[in-house]
Design a protein around this motif. Structure first.
Motif, PDB file in Angstrom:
ATOM      1  N   ALA A 157      38.463  26.443  32.353  1.00 35.61           N
ATOM      2  CA  ALA A 157      38.213  27.645  33.149  1.00 35.61           C
ATOM      3  C   ALA A 157      39.137  28.772  32.724  1.00 35.61           C
ATOM      4  N   THR A 197      38.027  32.337  30.986  1.00 32.20           N
ATOM      5  CA  THR A 197      38.523  33.571  31.590  1.00 32.20           C
ATOM      6  C   THR A 197      39.204  34.454  30.556  1.00 32.20           C
ATOM      7  N   ALA A 199      28.119  29.266  32.049  1.00 31.79           N
ATOM      8  CA  ALA A 199      28.783  28.145  31.379  1.00 31.79           C
ATOM      9  C   ALA A 199      27.914  26.902  31.504  1.00 31.79           C
ATOM     10  N   PHE A 235      32.811  22.534  37.479  1.00 31.15           N
ATOM     11  CA  PHE A 235      33.789  23.603  37.647  1.00 31.15           C
ATOM     12  C   PHE A 235      34.204  23.810  39.104  1.00 31.15           C
ATOM     13  N   ILE A 264      34.270  29.987  38.307  1.00 31.20           N
ATOM     14  CA  ILE A 264      33.331  29.555  37.269  1.00 31.20           C
ATOM     15  C   ILE A 264      32.113  28.835  37.855  1.00 31.20           C
ATOM     16  N   SER A 305      27.785  28.571  36.528  1.00 31.71           N
ATOM     17  CA  SER A 305      27.700  27.429  35.621  1.00 31.71           C
ATOM     18  C   SER A 305      26.475  26.578  35.929  1.00 31.71           C
TER      19      SER A 305
END
Length: 281
Positions: A177, A181, A195, A201, A215, A219
């Motif tokens: 993560a 970022t 993602a 996440f 996240i 995701s």
């Protein structure tokens, strides 16, 4: 009485040359098992191959404002397809090359569908980004399926020791993560992203530090054996086309306590509430 003259040997006739083999036996029968050429079937097979190639929709121009963070293991490469080892807490493949047959064709098709519908570029976030050979191997597989080869990958950070000591997977997903970022912060032109990962996440969000993006909401969590499905591709397209808003962290209401309870009259709490933490240990 025998003749006193020496006996003369009869001249042997010259051997006749062997006749040449028939033209159709010139290969000595090594390939007799092969079927005769069939122009009709050959033409049909060629047409079928061309039809398969033409059936893939044309990919749009790359949209640099959209990004797909691609994990490999459990997303396009089923768990167990390649032997893995753990080095310094990082799971890596034993061999640095893979075959197209190792991969899930359905998952690769789903990945291409995301790119075809959004134009998003692919950013490699998998541990397969760690060496040139690993990256080249994955790039070759993507190219074979007419999927744009990635030109970007996330940075490599170290896991937090306090998380690594408690739970290796938690440390792993939290690190990923932070890596995603960091890449996003260096590419402010990217405003829409998703993602694709077999790591959940939600774990990273539950232990996120200040500055790390949420996240989970952006995701698609895959099953590591099934990999990316058509439904997962639909969800990824939805996230890319309509990015969800950032989670709102609600503040706790000020808690008023009596003089007897607090010992000092009024007590006010301004601590931000956070999602339930994962119990470690």
């Amino acid at each position: 009485m025998g003749s006193d003259e020496p006996r003369r040997k009869k001249a042997r006739p010259e051997p006749k040359p062997a006749p040449p083999p028939p033209a159709d036996d010139s290969l000595g029968g090594l390939y007799d098992f092969l079927p005769e050429p069939d122009p009709v079937n050959d033409a049909a097979a060629k047409a079928a191959a061309e039809k398969t190639s033409m059936s893939r929709p044309t990919l749009p121009a790359e949209d640099r404002t959209k990004a797909i963070f691609l994990d490999v293991d459990g997303v396009i490469l089923p768990s167990g397809a390649v032997e893995m080892i753990v080095v310094d807490g990082v799971t890596l493949p034993v061999r640095d090359t893979v075959r197209e047959s190792d991969f899930s064709m359905t998952a690769l098709g789903s990945l291409r569908a995301i790119v075809q519908q959004t134009g998003a570029m692919i950013v490699l976030s998998s541990e397969w980004r760690r060496t040139d050979k690993l990256r080249s191997s994955i790039g070759a597989v993507l190219k074979s399926q007419d999927i744009p080869v990635f030109r970007e990958w996330t940075p490599i950070f170290s896991p937090k020791p306090e998380l690594q000591a408690k739970h290796g997977v938690l440390a792993w997903v939290e690190r990923r993560a932070r890596e995603i970022t960091e890449w996003l912060k260096k590419h402010p032109e990217v405003t829409s992203w998703v993602a694709l990962d077999d790591l959940d996440f939600a774990w990273a969000d539950n232990v996120r530090s200040a500055g790390t993006y949420w996240i989970k909401i952006r995701s698609v969590h895959t099953d590591d054996k099934i990999c990316l499905t058509e439904d997962g591709a639909v969800e990824a397209v939805r996230i890319l086309q309509s990015p969800p808003p950032e989670p709102v962290v609600e503040r706790r209401r000020p808690a008023l306590m009596t003089e007897e309870a607090s010992g000092s009259g009024l007590f006010v709490s301004t601590e931000d509430s956070v999602p339930d933490r994962i119990r470690l240990g």
